[in-house]
Design a protein around this motif. Structure first.
Motif, PDB file in Angstrom:
ATOM      1  N   LEU A  11      75.775  52.197  34.274  1.00  0.00           N
ATOM      2  CA  LEU A  11      76.546  52.262  35.514  1.00  0.00           C
ATOM      3  C   LEU A  11      77.377  53.537  35.423  1.00  0.00           C
ATOM      4  N   ASN A  12      77.434  54.278  36.495  1.00  0.00           N
ATOM      5  CA  ASN A  12      78.159  55.565  36.538  1.00  0.00           C
ATOM      6  C   ASN A  12      77.523  56.626  35.643  1.00  0.00           C
ATOM      7  N   ALA A  13      76.269  56.462  35.274  1.00  0.00           N
ATOM      8  CA  ALA A  13      75.621  57.355  34.305  1.00  0.00           C
ATOM      9  C   ALA A  13      75.575  58.809  34.759  1.00  0.00           C
ATOM     10  N   ASP A  14      75.234  59.053  36.004  1.00  0.00           N
ATOM     11  CA  ASP A  14      75.078  60.430  36.479  1.00  0.00           C
ATOM     12  C   ASP A  14      76.368  61.228  36.353  1.00  0.00           C
ATOM     13  N   ILE A  15      77.487  60.594  36.544  1.00  0.00           N
ATOM     14  CA  ILE A  15      78.745  61.330  36.549  1.00  0.00           C
ATOM     15  C   ILE A  15      79.455  61.337  35.199  1.00  0.00           C
ATOM     16  N   ILE A  16      79.089  60.430  34.303  1.00  0.00           N
ATOM     17  CA  ILE A  16      79.750  60.440  32.988  1.00  0.00           C
ATOM     18  C   ILE A  16      78.934  61.168  31.933  1.00  0.00           C
ATOM     19  N   GLY A  17      77.677  61.471  32.253  1.00  0.00           N
ATOM     20  CA  GLY A  17      76.863  62.262  31.340  1.00  0.00           C
ATOM     21  C   GLY A  17      76.154  61.478  30.255  1.00  0.00           C
ATOM     22  N   SER A  18      76.152  60.164  30.337  1.00  0.00           N
ATOM     23  CA  SER A  18      75.373  59.353  29.400  1.00  0.00           C
ATOM     24  C   SER A  18      74.951  58.062  30.087  1.00  0.00           C
ATOM     25  N   ALA A  19      73.776  57.594  29.709  1.00  0.00           N
ATOM     26  CA  ALA A  19      73.215  56.377  30.302  1.00  0.00           C
ATOM     27  C   ALA A  19      73.309  55.243  29.292  1.00  0.00           C
ATOM     28  N   ALA A  20      74.499  54.672  29.173  1.00  0.00           N
ATOM     29  CA  ALA A  20      74.736  53.596  28.218  1.00  0.00           C
ATOM     30  C   ALA A  20      73.850  52.398  28.547  1.00  0.00           C
ATOM     31  N   HIS A  21      73.221  51.838  27.522  1.00  0.00           N
ATOM     32  CA  HIS A  21      72.352  50.672  27.712  1.00  0.00           C
ATOM     33  C   HIS A  21      72.289  49.881  26.411  1.00  0.00           C
ATOM     34  N   GLY A  22      71.862  48.643  26.548  1.00  0.00           N
ATOM     35  CA  GLY A  22      71.759  47.813  25.357  1.00  0.00           C
ATOM     36  C   GLY A  22      71.447  46.383  25.695  1.00  0.00           C
ATOM     37  N   ALA A  67      76.355  50.831  45.149  1.00  0.00           N
ATOM     38  CA  ALA A  67      76.763  50.319  46.463  1.00  0.00           C
ATOM     39  C   ALA A  67      78.210  49.838  46.475  1.00  0.00           C
ATOM     40  N   GLN A  68      78.771  49.543  45.314  1.00  0.00           N
ATOM     41  CA  GLN A  68      80.157  49.070  45.253  1.00  0.00           C
ATOM     42  C   GLN A  68      81.168  50.218  45.315  1.00  0.00           C
ATOM     43  N   ASP A  69      80.723  51.459  45.339  1.00  0.00           N
ATOM     44  CA  ASP A  69      81.627  52.605  45.429  1.00  0.00           C
ATOM     45  C   ASP A  69      82.146  52.705  46.868  1.00  0.00           C
ATOM     46  N   VAL A  70      83.067  51.820  47.220  1.00  0.00           N
ATOM     47  CA  VAL A  70      83.529  51.711  48.609  1.00  0.00           C
ATOM     48  C   VAL A  70      84.381  52.886  49.070  1.00  0.00           C
ATOM     49  N   ASN A  71      85.026  53.596  48.156  1.00  0.00           N
ATOM     50  CA  ASN A  71      85.821  54.748  48.577  1.00  0.00           C
ATOM     51  C   ASN A  71      85.027  56.054  48.485  1.00  0.00           C
ATOM     52  N   HIS A  72      83.755  55.964  48.102  1.00  0.00           N
ATOM     53  CA  HIS A  72      82.815  57.094  48.085  1.00  0.00           C
ATOM     54  C   HIS A  72      83.306  58.287  47.270  1.00  0.00           C
ATOM     55  N   ASP A  73      83.931  58.000  46.113  1.00  0.00           N
ATOM     56  CA  ASP A  73      84.380  59.085  45.240  1.00  0.00           C
ATOM     57  C   ASP A  73      83.364  59.387  44.142  1.00  0.00           C
ATOM     58  N   GLY A  74      82.222  58.684  44.179  1.00  0.00           N
ATOM     59  CA  GLY A  74      81.173  58.912  43.191  1.00  0.00           C
ATOM     60  C   GLY A  74      81.259  58.036  41.963  1.00  0.00           C
ATOM     61  N   PHE A  75      82.335  57.268  41.824  1.00  0.00           N
ATOM     62  CA  PHE A  75      82.546  56.393  40.675  1.00  0.00           C
ATOM     63  C   PHE A  75      82.659  54.944  41.140  1.00  0.00           C
ATOM     64  N   VAL A  76      82.043  54.031  40.404  1.00  0.00           N
ATOM     65  CA  VAL A  76      82.291  52.608  40.602  1.00  0.00           C
ATOM     66  C   VAL A  76      83.344  52.244  39.569  1.00  0.00           C
ATOM     67  N   PRO A 158      88.771  61.704  39.357  1.00  0.00           N
ATOM     68  CA  PRO A 158      89.607  61.917  40.535  1.00  0.00           C
ATOM     69  C   PRO A 158      90.708  60.859  40.604  1.00  0.00           C
ATOM     70  N   ALA A 159      91.770  61.166  41.313  1.00  0.00           N
ATOM     71  CA  ALA A 159      92.901  60.241  41.452  1.00  0.00           C
ATOM     72  C   ALA A 159      92.491  58.931  42.109  1.00  0.00           C
ATOM     73  N   THR A 160      91.356  58.921  42.791  1.00  0.00           N
ATOM     74  CA  THR A 160      90.883  57.711  43.474  1.00  0.00           C
ATOM     75  C   THR A 160      90.275  56.694  42.528  1.00  0.00           C
ATOM     76  N   VAL A 161      90.007  57.077  41.280  1.00  0.00           N
ATOM     77  CA  VAL A 161      89.446  56.133  40.306  1.00  0.00           C
ATOM     78  C   VAL A 161      90.585  55.263  39.784  1.00  0.00           C
ATOM     79  N   ALA A 162      90.490  53.986  40.084  1.00  0.00           N
ATOM     80  CA  ALA A 162      91.536  53.033  39.706  1.00  0.00           C
ATOM     81  C   ALA A 162      91.094  52.228  38.496  1.00  0.00           C
ATOM     82  N   GLY A 163      92.023  51.481  37.937  1.00  0.00           N
ATOM     83  CA  GLY A 163      91.678  50.591  36.842  1.00  0.00           C
ATOM     84  C   GLY A 163      92.662  50.591  35.707  1.00  0.00           C
ATOM     85  N   GLU A 164      93.871  51.058  35.948  1.00  0.00           N
ATOM     86  CA  GLU A 164      94.880  51.042  34.895  1.00  0.00           C
ATOM     87  C   GLU A 164      95.232  49.596  34.541  1.00  0.00           C
ATOM     88  N   VAL A 165      95.239  49.312  33.241  1.00  0.00           N
ATOM     89  CA  VAL A 165      95.586  47.984  32.729  1.00  0.00           C
ATOM     90  C   VAL A 165      96.615  48.183  31.631  1.00  0.00           C
TER      91      VAL A 165
END
Length: 187
Positions: A11-22, A67-76, A158-165
């Motif tokens: 998930l997000n492989a194109d923009i993070i530069g690796s296709a994590a799988h397992g 499809a879940q990238d509702v704010n269209h910033d390229g990141f889920v 981008p600042a639009t990527v949320a998820g601070e915990v």
């Protein structure tokens, strides 16, 4: 004995530069849950949070896609996964049974982006903490999805990527792989 498994896809492989799988395997045997997760091509030399997500009401969770990238910033990002995957439930860290999610006790990938995680979890303690946290819900593994999180701090988000915990920013929580947990055998 009950066995569940998940094929974990990028998930997000194109923009993070690796296709994590397992893959992930969950074996319920008596009063123990044995969790085995093996990951390839994750961002290297860093810790990766991993959890199962789901809905406390028993609704079946689904994996997030682009499809879940509702704010269209390229990141889920993590909040964008919630409508289809639910909330973060059980961590796969040093002590899953305590359900202490924000900490530094998760697996660290090697220089090739590989890590393996195996943990024997006391099921009674996990079940009690789970019921306390999710209003008497059951684990119901076949209604959950597993997420692997974490990208390098050097990745420009981008600042639009949320998820601070807690004290952790979106670099820690950004989903990089996901898999639907399915029942294999049920006794």
């Amino acid at each position: 004995m009950k066995i569940y498994q998940a094929n974990i896809v990028p998930l997000n492989a194109d923009i993070i530069g690796s296709a994590a799988h397992g893959s992930a395997l969950f074996v319920v045997n008596g009063d123990q849950l044995v969790v085995t997760i093996e990951m390839f091509d994750t961002p290297a030399n860093q810790q990766h949070w991993e959890h199962f997500h789901g809905f406390p009401d028993g609704q079946t969770a689904q994996i997030a896609t682009a499809a879940q990238d509702v704010n269209h910033d390229g990141f889920v990002d993590l909040p964008e996964t919630e409508p289809v995957s639910g909330t973060t439930m059980v961590p796969f860290n040093d002590t899953p049974e305590t359900m202490d999610i924000p900490n530094d006790a998760y697996p660290v990938a090697d220089a090739n982006g590989y890590f393996a995680y195996t943990k024997i979890v006391p099921l009674k303690q996990l079940d009690a903490e789970f019921k306390k946290a999710f209003h008497d819900s059951d684990l119901e593994l076949d209604k959950r999805v597993i997420y692997i999180h974490g990208v390098a701090n050097s990745l420009d988000l981008p600042a639009t990527v949320a998820g601070e915990v807690a004290n952790y920013d979106a670099h820690v929580t950004l989903p990089i792989a996901v898999g639907k947990i399915n029942a294999v055998t049920l006794d």
